[in-house]
Every structure is written in C-alpha cells, then in structure tokens.
Design a protein around this motif. Structure first.
Motif, PDB file in Angstrom:
ATOM      1  N   GLY A   1       8.900  12.384 -22.889  1.00  0.00           N
ATOM      2  CA  GLY A   1       8.067  11.489 -22.101  1.00  0.00           C
ATOM      3  C   GLY A   1       6.646  11.380 -22.622  1.00  0.00           C
ATOM      4  N   ARG A   2       6.190  12.378 -23.350  1.00  0.00           N
ATOM      5  CA  ARG A   2       4.832  12.346 -23.871  1.00  0.00           C
ATOM      6  C   ARG A   2       4.635  11.278 -24.937  1.00  0.00           C
ATOM      7  N   LEU A   3       5.748  10.817 -25.456  1.00  0.00           N
ATOM      8  CA  LEU A   3       5.734   9.841 -26.553  1.00  0.00           C
ATOM      9  C   LEU A   3       4.883   8.593 -26.232  1.00  0.00           C
ATOM     10  N   ALA A   4       4.970   8.126 -24.999  1.00  0.00           N
ATOM     11  CA  ALA A   4       4.231   6.917 -24.640  1.00  0.00           C
ATOM     12  C   ALA A   4       2.725   7.093 -24.856  1.00  0.00           C
ATOM     13  N   GLY A   5       2.252   8.319 -24.773  1.00  0.00           N
ATOM     14  CA  GLY A   5       0.826   8.571 -24.942  1.00  0.00           C
ATOM     15  C   GLY A   5       0.369   8.608 -26.380  1.00  0.00           C
ATOM     16  N   TYR A   6       1.303   8.592 -27.304  1.00  0.00           N
ATOM     17  CA  TYR A   6       0.935   8.701 -28.723  1.00  0.00           C
ATOM     18  C   TYR A   6       1.077   7.400 -29.482  1.00  0.00           C
ATOM     19  N   ILE A   7       1.694   6.394 -28.845  1.00  0.00           N
ATOM     20  CA  ILE A   7       1.926   5.147 -29.582  1.00  0.00           C
ATOM     21  C   ILE A   7       0.824   4.150 -29.285  1.00  0.00           C
ATOM     22  N   HIS A   8       0.359   3.501 -30.332  1.00  0.00           N
ATOM     23  CA  HIS A   8      -0.761   2.586 -30.196  1.00  0.00           C
ATOM     24  C   HIS A   8      -0.265   1.182 -29.861  1.00  0.00           C
ATOM     25  N   LEU A   9       0.397   1.071 -28.725  1.00  0.00           N
ATOM     26  CA  LEU A   9       0.893  -0.202 -28.199  1.00  0.00           C
ATOM     27  C   LEU A   9       0.702  -0.112 -26.687  1.00  0.00           C
ATOM     28  N   ASP A  10       0.993  -1.205 -25.979  1.00  0.00           N
ATOM     29  CA  ASP A  10       0.973  -1.096 -24.527  1.00  0.00           C
ATOM     30  C   ASP A  10       2.058  -0.106 -24.136  1.00  0.00           C
ATOM     31  N   SER A  11       1.661   0.938 -23.445  1.00  0.00           N
ATOM     32  CA  SER A  11       2.661   1.939 -23.103  1.00  0.00           C
ATOM     33  C   SER A  11       2.354   2.523 -21.738  1.00  0.00           C
ATOM     34  N   PHE A  12       3.375   3.052 -21.095  1.00  0.00           N
ATOM     35  CA  PHE A  12       3.169   3.638 -19.772  1.00  0.00           C
ATOM     36  C   PHE A  12       4.036   4.870 -19.595  1.00  0.00           C
ATOM     37  N   HIS A  13       3.419   5.916 -19.085  1.00  0.00           N
ATOM     38  CA  HIS A  13       4.077   7.194 -18.851  1.00  0.00           C
ATOM     39  C   HIS A  13       4.338   7.268 -17.353  1.00  0.00           C
ATOM     40  N   THR A  14       5.561   7.002 -16.943  1.00  0.00           N
ATOM     41  CA  THR A  14       5.842   6.841 -15.512  1.00  0.00           C
ATOM     42  C   THR A  14       6.148   8.180 -14.856  1.00  0.00           C
ATOM     43  N   THR A  15       6.514   8.135 -13.589  1.00  0.00           N
ATOM     44  CA  THR A  15       6.906   9.351 -12.872  1.00  0.00           C
ATOM     45  C   THR A  15       8.328   9.749 -13.301  1.00  0.00           C
ATOM     46  N   HIS A  16       8.744  10.927 -12.887  1.00  0.00           N
ATOM     47  CA  HIS A  16       9.993  11.509 -13.379  1.00  0.00           C
ATOM     48  C   HIS A  16      11.216  10.648 -13.018  1.00  0.00           C
ATOM     49  N   GLY A  17      11.915  10.226 -14.052  1.00  0.00           N
ATOM     50  CA  GLY A  17      13.152   9.471 -13.850  1.00  0.00           C
ATOM     51  C   GLY A  17      12.968   7.990 -13.629  1.00  0.00           C
ATOM     52  N   ARG A  18      11.715   7.535 -13.532  1.00  0.00           N
ATOM     53  CA  ARG A  18      11.489   6.137 -13.118  1.00  0.00           C
ATOM     54  C   ARG A  18      11.072   5.237 -14.275  1.00  0.00           C
ATOM     55  N   ALA A  19      11.369   5.629 -15.484  1.00  0.00           N
ATOM     56  CA  ALA A  19      11.006   4.774 -16.618  1.00  0.00           C
ATOM     57  C   ALA A  19      11.765   3.451 -16.561  1.00  0.00           C
ATOM     58  N   ILE A  20      13.049   3.500 -16.240  1.00  0.00           N
ATOM     59  CA  ILE A  20      13.848   2.263 -16.247  1.00  0.00           C
ATOM     60  C   ILE A  20      13.422   1.286 -15.144  1.00  0.00           C
ATOM     61  N   PRO A  21      13.205   1.730 -13.898  1.00  0.00           N
ATOM     62  CA  PRO A  21      12.715   0.769 -12.894  1.00  0.00           C
ATOM     63  C   PRO A  21      11.374   0.150 -13.289  1.00  0.00           C
ATOM     64  N   PHE A  22      10.471   0.950 -13.835  1.00  0.00           N
ATOM     65  CA  PHE A  22       9.174   0.411 -14.262  1.00  0.00           C
ATOM     66  C   PHE A  22       9.392  -0.620 -15.370  1.00  0.00           C
ATOM     67  N   ALA A  23      10.235  -0.268 -16.334  1.00  0.00           N
ATOM     68  CA  ALA A  23      10.498  -1.159 -17.461  1.00  0.00           C
ATOM     69  C   ALA A  23      11.182  -2.442 -16.994  1.00  0.00           C
ATOM     70  N   THR A  24      12.045  -2.330 -15.993  1.00  0.00           N
ATOM     71  CA  THR A  24      12.725  -3.518 -15.459  1.00  0.00           C
ATOM     72  C   THR A  24      11.691  -4.486 -14.875  1.00  0.00           C
ATOM     73  N   GLY A  25      10.753  -3.937 -14.108  1.00  0.00           N
ATOM     74  CA  GLY A  25       9.698  -4.767 -13.523  1.00  0.00           C
ATOM     75  C   GLY A  25       8.864  -5.440 -14.598  1.00  0.00           C
ATOM     76  N   LEU A  26       8.536  -4.678 -15.617  1.00  0.00           N
ATOM     77  CA  LEU A  26       7.738  -5.209 -16.723  1.00  0.00           C
ATOM     78  C   LEU A  26       8.491  -6.336 -17.436  1.00  0.00           C
ATOM     79  N   HIS A  27       9.763  -6.105 -17.667  1.00  0.00           N
ATOM     80  CA  HIS A  27      10.587  -7.112 -18.345  1.00  0.00           C
ATOM     81  C   HIS A  27      10.689  -8.391 -17.512  1.00  0.00           C
ATOM     82  N   LEU A  28      10.828  -8.266 -16.189  1.00  0.00           N
ATOM     83  CA  LEU A  28      11.006  -9.455 -15.358  1.00  0.00           C
ATOM     84  C   LEU A  28       9.718 -10.261 -15.245  1.00  0.00           C
ATOM     85  N   THR A  29       8.563  -9.589 -15.299  1.00  0.00           N
ATOM     86  CA  THR A  29       7.307 -10.339 -15.222  1.00  0.00           C
ATOM     87  C   THR A  29       6.912 -10.897 -16.583  1.00  0.00           C
ATOM     88  N   ARG A  30       7.314 -10.246 -17.661  1.00  0.00           N
ATOM     89  CA  ARG A  30       7.002 -10.745 -19.000  1.00  0.00           C
ATOM     90  C   ARG A  30       8.282 -10.772 -19.834  1.00  0.00           C
TER      91      ARG A  30
END
Ligand code: SF4
Ligand code: SF4
Ligand code: SF4
Lengths: 86, 299
Positions: B65-94
């Motif tokens: 999970g720490r990976l998102a903090g090392y990449i120089h792109l738009d990235s987000f380190h979400t709460t435990h287990g919730r990467a996919i719901p966050f990513a789904t929301g991001l995908h639907l808005t953009r």
C-alpha cells in the motif's frame, strides 16, 4: 562470447556495450543484481554505504552488454545501465 | 571510484521521472519483492501512450500500500481494503483515466475481498495488481488468505491449517477480462502482463508472487531474499491459457504462472449507459409468452 554452436550469422550480430551505474546510497545490499548479471560485471563492495549496507561494485566494466537486467530486478532503483558507443 | 567519475555529475536513474525521489530510499526491507513489482509497474506506465495526467494509482494499507506514496503521478493511499471502491469512484467520474489499483493480498482479497468480487463481476474498467507475499508483512507476518497450507506465520506457529485462496481462479470466476500470474523474477513477462492489463477494457488482474524475507521467509526457513526469489521461480511452470481453476500455487508440484484469461466483455460503464439511454429492450430479450408460460411440464 561462447556459443555451444557457432550461429551462422555470428559476424552480423552486434553485441551492445553498456555502462552500468550504481546509486550507492539507495542500495540495500540484496545481491539480486550481482547474482543475476549473467556477465559477472558486479561484485559486493567491502565498504558500507550511509545506511550500513554493502553495495555492488563494477568489477568488470568491459563485460557489460547493456541487457538492463540488473536495472529491472533491483527493488531499490539503485542500479542502471546505459548504452555506450563501441 | 576514480576522481574523474566523482567529478562528473552522476546520470539519473531512468525511472526517476516516475518516482518521488525525495522519498527514496523507500521503507521496504532489503530484498523485498514489492520494489521489483513497483519497478515493473513504472516500466509499463513509461511505455503507455496515455498522458501522465490521466493515469492514477490507488492503493490500500500494508507494505504494498505504501507504493502510492512513491509514484510521481496522481495517487491515493486509501483506508484498509478500500482501494477498489475508491478507484471505482475515480473511474466513474473520470472515465478517460486509466486507474490502477496496486495493493497486497491481505488488503485486496481479505478485508477488501467483497469489493474485489463485485468490481470483477460488474467489470469495472480497472487494472488491479496484487502483490502476493503470502502473509501480512507490515503488521508482523500474520496468517493471510493466501498463506499456503502448512506454512508458518506468527498466528499459525505450527503451520496454517487453511486452504489458501486461488486469486486468479477467483478473479476469472467473477468475470475479470484479463488474468495473469508471474513471480517477481519473471520480470520482463510481468511488465508485459501489466502493459496488457492496462490496455485491456474491463477488470484486469495481475498477481505477482513476491518474496517477503522479513516476515514470511524468516518463519519458513528461507531467510535470504535471494533464496526466496529463486525458490518461487524454480517451483514455477509457465502454462498460458490454462483454465484458471487448474492454475494452482502448489510449492511441491506446480506453481503455475502465465496468462490465463484474455477476453472481451462489456464493461460496467458500457452496460450502465446502455440501460440508461433506454437502448436495452425488454427483459428477457426473447420476451415472455404468457399463454405458453405454465404449459411446459415442471420437472
Ligand atoms: S546491464 Fe546486464 S550485463 Fe550489464 S551489469 Fe547489468 S545485468 Fe550485467
Ligand atoms: S539489486 Fe539493487 S539493492 Fe540489491 S544489491 Fe543490487 S543495487 Fe543493491
Ligand atoms: S515486511 Fe515483508 S512485505 Fe513488508 S517490506 Fe518487509 S519484506 Fe517487504
């Protein structure tokens, strides 16, 4: 280079030459690059870096063929190779 | 190093443009496979045609999970287990964005297991990369749903009594359009798989078998990361297009790696648009013949 059978087009094959660079402060001494360099270019240093790890040293620079394998297998982004003119 | 080499400014690492170099060295242990998987992901991103502003990386909690903090792109380190719901929301808005989820086995498939199943079922257009190191590394090496039967962890000192998940079979059964598994030492094929997964429409899944020497290797008598990396590689057999259910992770017989699924299927957004534009005919499409219904004998 040694071959088990001389390829027919051996004269036309260009073996690239590489220059490998180690970013010493980033290295954590896992030895992946040293073990998997098939050309024996690298060896472990006797000295330590700032974090207390041994790091690879380029002991046979002429043998590097710029295959980038050390670069892609390094988990620390601490080593890379660049093409060098022959 | 010679005086001349010291005087010349050292060339930058080719992946520095995608790294937040001010945060490097990263926190991962010496010889941890997450760094290899991360490098592979960056190599796939570097080759991708999508503008950098349209690529985002989402991760959950854990070592990976720490990976998102090392990449120089738009990235987000979400709460435990919730990467996919966050990513789904991001995908639907953009929807033009390529959204990559990169997280560990515990995060994606234990606490986040339900999100994984349903995102695959709905075929949300995400690329999910799961770094599988067979335990919860960050919290000290506890049993995970990926821990092999019999392997030791802090919470199963006599060995795990449970059958582990086969993530690739699960992803395929839920409807993923791309499913592949490679070990960290299959690095070039792994990078190709991540590129293919990123270019695939729909829910694509890449599992990376990666060494965790500190928490997993140490308790299972493979302390050196180099030995663990080699152990996974040597036990592996490449079987592309094998039925995912048969793609076992069996350390005695077959640790099957390869590309198992590569299919086309309408994505979540395709189907959502279709229904909401009223393009879908009645359900069921063949219609219901009320007079005929009930005439067929039951049983
Ligand atoms: S580029 Fe290839 S040959 Fe050169 S040091 Fe690295 S692994 Fe060895
Ligand atoms: S692979 Fe990287 S971290 Fe490991 S010894 Fe080589 S340079 Fe150091
Ligand atoms: S605990 Fe394991 S997974 Fe976590 S950084 Fe260390 S080696 Fe990697």
């Amino acid at each position: 280079m040694k071959f088990w059978r001389e390829p027919l087009d051996v004269g036309d094959i260009k073996v690239t030459k590489g220059k490998v660079t180690v970013v010493e402060e980033r290295c954590k001494g896992c030895e992946f690059c040293i073990s998997y360099c098939s050309r024996g270019v690298l060896a472990m240093s006797q000295t330590f870096n700032r974090k207390g790890y041994h790091f690879p040293e380029v002991v046979a620079p002429k043998l590097c063929v710029n295959c980038h394998f050390c670069e892609v297998i390094c988990p620390e982004f601490a080593i890379f190779s660049q093409e060098e003119d022959q | 190093m010679s005086a001349q080499a010291q005087a010349a400014p050292q060339a930058a690492h080719p992946q520095d443009e995608l790294l937040r170099t001010d945060r490097i060295p990263h926190i991962w242990c010496s010889g941890c496979g997450i760094g290899i998987a991360f490098g592979s992901l960056m190599a796939a991103i570097a080759k991708c045609d999508t503008p950098r502003d349209d690529i985002s990386v989402v991760s959950g909690i854990g070592c990976t999970g720490r990976l998102a903090g090392y990449i120089h792109l738009d990235s987000f380190h979400t709460t435990h287990g919730r990467a996919i719901p966050f990513a789904t929301g991001l995908h639907l808005t953009r929807p033009q964005n390529k959204v990559i989820v990169a997280s560990g086995d515990g995060d994606l498939l234990a606490i986040g297991g339900n999100h994984f199943i349903h995102a695959a079922r709905r075929n949300v257009d995400l690329t999910v990369i799961c770094v599988n190191n067979f335990n919860y590394g960050m919290t000290g090496g506890q049993l995970a749903p990926s821990t092999p039967f019999g392997a030791k962890t802090t919470t199963t000192p006599m060995g795990s009594p449970d059958e582990p998940f086969n993530f690739c079979a699960l992803a395929a059964a839920c409807g993923a359009t791309y499913v592949a598994r490679w070990t960290a030492l299959h690095i070039r094929r792994l990078t190709t798989a991540i590129s293919e997964a990123m270019n695939k429409k729909g829910f694509s899944f890449v599992e990376v078998i990666a060494p965790c020497p500190t928490a997993f290797g140490r308790r299972n008598k493979i302390r050196r990361s180099l030995d663990l990396l080699r152990f996974y590689y040597e036990r592996s057999v490449v079987k592309n297009h094998l039925a995912p259910g048969e793609a076992t992770i069996d350390f005695d017989n077959k640790l099957v790696v390869g590309k198992f699924v590569d299919i086309e299927r309408p994505t979540y957004l395709d189907q959502y648009d279709m229904v909401n534009r009223g393009e879908l005919e009645a359900w069921p499409a063949t219609g219901v013949d009320a007079s005929a219904a009930g005439q067929r004998k039951a049983g």
